[in-house]
Design an enzyme around this catalytic site. Structure first.
Site, PDB file in Angstrom:
ATOM      1  N   GLU A 207       1.035  -1.003   0.024  1.00 40.26           N
ATOM      2  CA  GLU A 207       0.131   0.349   0.078  1.00 40.26           C
ATOM      3  C   GLU A 207       0.767   0.970  -0.100  1.00 40.26           C
ATOM      4  OE1 GLU A 207      -3.810   1.782   2.872  1.00 40.26           O
ATOM      5  OE2 GLU A 207      -2.360   0.663   3.617  1.00 40.26           O
TER       6      GLU A 207
ATOM      7  N   LYS B  43      -9.222   2.950  -2.866  1.00 42.45           N
ATOM      8  CA  LYS B  43      -9.428   2.640  -1.552  1.00 42.45           C
ATOM      9  C   LYS B  43     -10.668   3.720  -1.133  1.00 42.45           C
ATOM     10  CE  LYS B  43      -7.384   1.742   2.800  1.00 42.45           C
ATOM     11  NZ  LYS B  43      -5.966   2.243   3.946  1.00 42.45           N
TER      12      LYS B  43
ATOM     13  N   CYS C  86      -5.795  -2.692   2.198  1.00 40.34           N
ATOM     14  CA  CYS C  86      -5.731  -2.703   4.526  1.00 40.34           C
ATOM     15  C   CYS C  86      -7.152  -2.946   4.527  1.00 40.34           C
ATOM     16  CB  CYS C  86      -5.507  -1.618   4.594  1.00 40.34           C
ATOM     17  SG  CYS C  86      -4.197  -1.234   6.340  1.00 40.34           S
TER      18      CYS C  86
END
Length: 351
Positions: free
Chosen positions: A61, A148, A182
């Site tokens: 990430e 995201k 994540c």
């Protein structure tokens, strides 16, 4: 270069479930506030992974642009400090446009080493930043991106939220590939959307190095009947700018230069829940494994979450996968409506 996702014309039916792919997850730190140096480092690591025979390489990430661990950007409820605004300006300058010159360079690197590449970046779109993942095939074709959907906690101070238009699973020569970032991976409906697209190579770039993350990765591999490839950075304090320019908030005292601030934990897990490589908590590393695609079928014999184990007569998921714009201009539509109304009035008068 178009920003529209490009779908490979590969017919997956010609690839038997006995095929094997060598995959590598990269565990390394970015060069914070220095995107050109980060890209140089990425190329070195890709070259090393390619020399191992890797066909798929997954980076952590926010590898390009950096994960600002410990930073506050001077934000408290009701106020932002002048230094925090300057910190955000520098962070914004380290981000990349997608598409853009850095994307072009990554595409050329993927082509040079003939690898499929999945890499976390900080994407710049005007004044807003997004934590994104971008995808390339082994011919150097930019396939598309995922933004995201929900940044975690203080990440929401600096990153915008994605929408349903960037939830791709790409059919490539090595398998159906997608990524969630994540703690998105904790969102059951989002995972189900990826399963519904038939994901086989489930990439999970992350910044979470806690032992509990491994339980999540194993669960997803078993739940989705897919390979899970989780890449995290391994960082020491010295990988970030020194104080007072950059400080780690929330610590009792400022970490020493050699102190590990993110120990990694990168891992590769099979659809049967077997850990194939990692987790590594020791240092920067290339964590690699050979993926036997027969394991996908073997696992789904037991449990196919959107197939024989689903109950669509009771539970159904609807995904809004269109772009959501903050501003929509309807002047052209209004002109067409006005023209139609005028034509109708004239017709009425002529009668």
């Amino acid at each position: 270069m178009s920003d529209s996702p490009v779908m490979s014309d590969t017919d997956m039916s010609v690839f038997p479930s006995t095929r094997s792919v060598r995959a590598t997850v990269v565990q390394a730190s970015a060069v914070f506030f220095d995107t050109p140096a980060t890209l140089d480092k990425a190329e070195r690591l890709i070259a090393e992974a390619a020399a191992l025979g890797s066909q798929l390489i997954v980076f952590p990430e926010a590898f390009v642009g950096g994960y600002p661990r410990g930073a506050t950007f001077g934000a408290v409820i009701g106020n932002r400090s002048l230094k925090g605004r300057e910190d955000f300006r520098r962070y914004h300058s380290s981000a990349i446009d997608v598409p853009g010159p850095e994307v072009d360079r990554l595409a050329s690197i993927a082509a040079r080493y003939k690898v499929h590449l999945v890499i976390g970046v900080i994407e710049r779109a005007g004044g807003t930043l997004y934590c994104s993942v971008i995808f390339f095939d082994a011919q150097g074709q930019y396939l598309g991106k995922h933004r995201k959907l929900m940044p975690t906690a203080s990440e929401r101070v600096i990153w915008g939220v994605g929408d349903g238009s960037t939830l791709p699973v790409f059919e490539t020569q090595i398998g159906r590939t997608g990524a969630l970032i994540c703690w998105e991976n904790r969102m059951p409906l989002l995972r189900t959307a990826m399963y519904g697209k038939g994901i086989e190579l489930y990439c999970a770039p992350t910044a979470d190095s806690r032992p509990s993350w491994q339980a999540s990765m194993t669960h997803i591999a078993l739940e989705g009947g897919c390979f899970v490839l989780s890449a995290n950075q391994f960082c020491r304090r010295r990988d970030y700018p020194p104080p007072p320019d950059y400080t780690f908030a929330g610590e009792v005292e400022e970490p020493s230069p050699d102190q590990v601030v993110c120990p990694g934990g990168s891992v590769i897990i099979s659809p049967l829940g077997t850990v194939l490589a990692g987790p590594n908590y020791d240092d920067e590393a290339l964590v690699f494994a050979d993926l036997d695609f027969g394991d996908i079928v073997r696992a789904k014999f037991d449990f196919d979450v959107v197939g024989h184990y689903a109950r669509p007569d009771i539970f159904r998921l609807t995904v809004q996968d269109h772009p959501v714009a903050a501003v929509t201009f309807v002047s052209k539509q209004s002109q067409e409506v006005d023209k139609t109304a005028g034509d109708l009035r004239r017709m009425s008068l002529s009668k």
